[in-house]
Design an enzyme around this catalytic site. Structure first.
Site, PDB file in Angstrom:
ATOM      1  N   CYS A   1       0.737  -1.188  -0.066  1.00  0.00           N
ATOM      2  CA  CYS A   1       0.044   0.039   0.144  1.00  0.00           C
ATOM      3  C   CYS A   1       0.775   1.192  -0.088  1.00  0.00           C
ATOM      4  CB  CYS A   1      -0.940  -0.061   1.066  1.00  0.00           C
ATOM      5  SG  CYS A   1      -1.761   1.445   1.554  1.00  0.00           S
TER       6      CYS A   1
ATOM      7  N   CYS B   1      -0.447   3.926   2.346  1.00  0.00           N
ATOM      8  CA  CYS B   1      -0.123   3.658   3.797  1.00  0.00           C
ATOM      9  C   CYS B   1       1.601   3.855   4.252  1.00  0.00           C
ATOM     10  CB  CYS B   1      -0.302   2.187   4.089  1.00  0.00           C
ATOM     11  SG  CYS B   1      -2.127   1.739   3.619  1.00  0.00           S
ATOM     12  N   ASP B   2       2.292   3.534   3.387  1.00  0.00           N
ATOM     13  CA  ASP B   2       3.854   3.378   3.736  1.00  0.00           C
ATOM     14  C   ASP B   2       4.713   4.302   2.777  1.00  0.00           C
ATOM     15  OD1 ASP B   2       3.130   1.373   5.546  1.00  0.00           O
ATOM     16  OD2 ASP B   2       3.070  -0.200   4.106  1.00  0.00           O
TER      17      ASP B   2
END
Length: 313
Positions: free
Chosen positions: A140, A143-144
């Site tokens: 993701c 997300c990261d």
């Protein structure tokens, strides 16, 4: 539990969606029973840091975040069972009860079910891939990606998701290598044109990852170009695998309406499935956003939908 026991709310799944549904259902006096399954906490248990969830200004580890969710659900007396549901028998009648078979155990009946079993990413199937999840390997970008700001990263995949990930990462990373296993994209022309215009995205077609380099965390990858069989080493801080996800809907095949990829279909603007009293929330019905915060929001929706359903029967 005896087979004759009838409850109001059974929640299958223990990610943000499941726990959110449990909190709202418990506060509505539905006395929810939540089946945590074999992977309590879902995919966030493998996320090192959660930096984009509202209310955590300095971030929180995925494991601690899910532990907090569990504690909050328990605070409202949610019954959490660390067991798998092996089979579900749905009633097609409004007000009917649904039977839940518990793996290596008995069964129980419930007037309402919230399915929050989530999805799982497709893996490449190479060594260290799972070991380095949260240590450089991610599924993701939103997300990261922040943790790789100004660094070199690679994205694997040739579909819409991979190109969207690469496009997003190009805004914050120094260089993005887009590794496409075939000799062409599967993505839409719009996304292809967007990526082709990015000067810091290097597209490598007919490319396969041979090895993940690093001892304790990702340091790079070794790739092979299938056209000329040359091997190349890329020093990167992040590897984003975007070759698809699989919803965890195996036990609901031929029992609920699913789309061609296996995601549960819900009525627009709600969490209602095609079966009365059965609701779906989180990634199991969301192939698009797949974020913790959207999963938690739909878990809230499912609990509210179930509460209204029960008041009408």
């Amino acid at each position: 539990m005896s087979k004759e026991k009838i409850v109001n709310c059974v929640i299958i799944g223990s990610g943000p969606s499941g726990y959110s549904a449990a909190i709202y259902a418990a506060r509505a006096d539905l006395n929810p029973i939540l089946f945590a399954g074999s992977q309590p906490g879902g995919q966030l248990m493998f996320t090192t840091n959660v930096d984009n969830y509202l209310g955590f200004p300095i971030g929180i580890s995925g494991k601690n975040f899910m532990e907090n969710c569990k504690k909050q659900a328990k605070r409202f007396n949610t019954v959490i069972l660390y067991k798998n549901v092996s089979e579900v028998h749905f009633s097609s009648k409004k007000g009917g009860t649904h039977r839940i078979n518990i793996e290596n155990s008995s069964s129980l009946e419930s007037k309402g079910i919230i399915i929050a079993t989530g999805s799982r990413p497709k893996f490449l199937g190479i060594e260290k891939e799972k070991k380095f999840m949260g240590l450089g390997v991610s599924f993701c970008a939103t997300c990261d990606g922040f943790f790789h700001k100004g660094k070199d990263v690679a994205v694997v995949g040739g579909g819409d998701t991979a190109l969207e990930e690469a496009s997003y990462l190009s805004k914050i990373c120094k260089n993005v290598y887009l590794l496409v296993r075939k000799n062409s994209f599967k993505a839409s022309k719009l996304l292809q044109n967007r990526v082709l215009k990015k000067k810091n995205i290097t597209i490598l077609f007919s490319t396969k990852i041979l090895e993940i380099i690093g001892d304790n965390f990702l340091e790079g990858i070794k790739i092979i170009h299938n056209t000329n069989k040359t091997i190349q080493k890329l020093l990167i801080s992040g590897l984003f695998i975007a070759i698809g996800n699989c919803p965890n809907t195996e036990i609901f095949q031929k029992k609920l309406s699913l789309d061609e990829r296996g995601y549960i279909l819900v009525k627009r603007g709600s969490t209602h499935t095609n079966i009365p009293g059965v609701f779906a929330s989180g990634d199991v019905q969301d192939p698009i956003y797949r974020q913790a915060i959207t999963s938690a929001g739909s878990g809230c929706m499912a609990a509210l939908d179930l509460e209204r359903y029960l008041s009408d029967i």
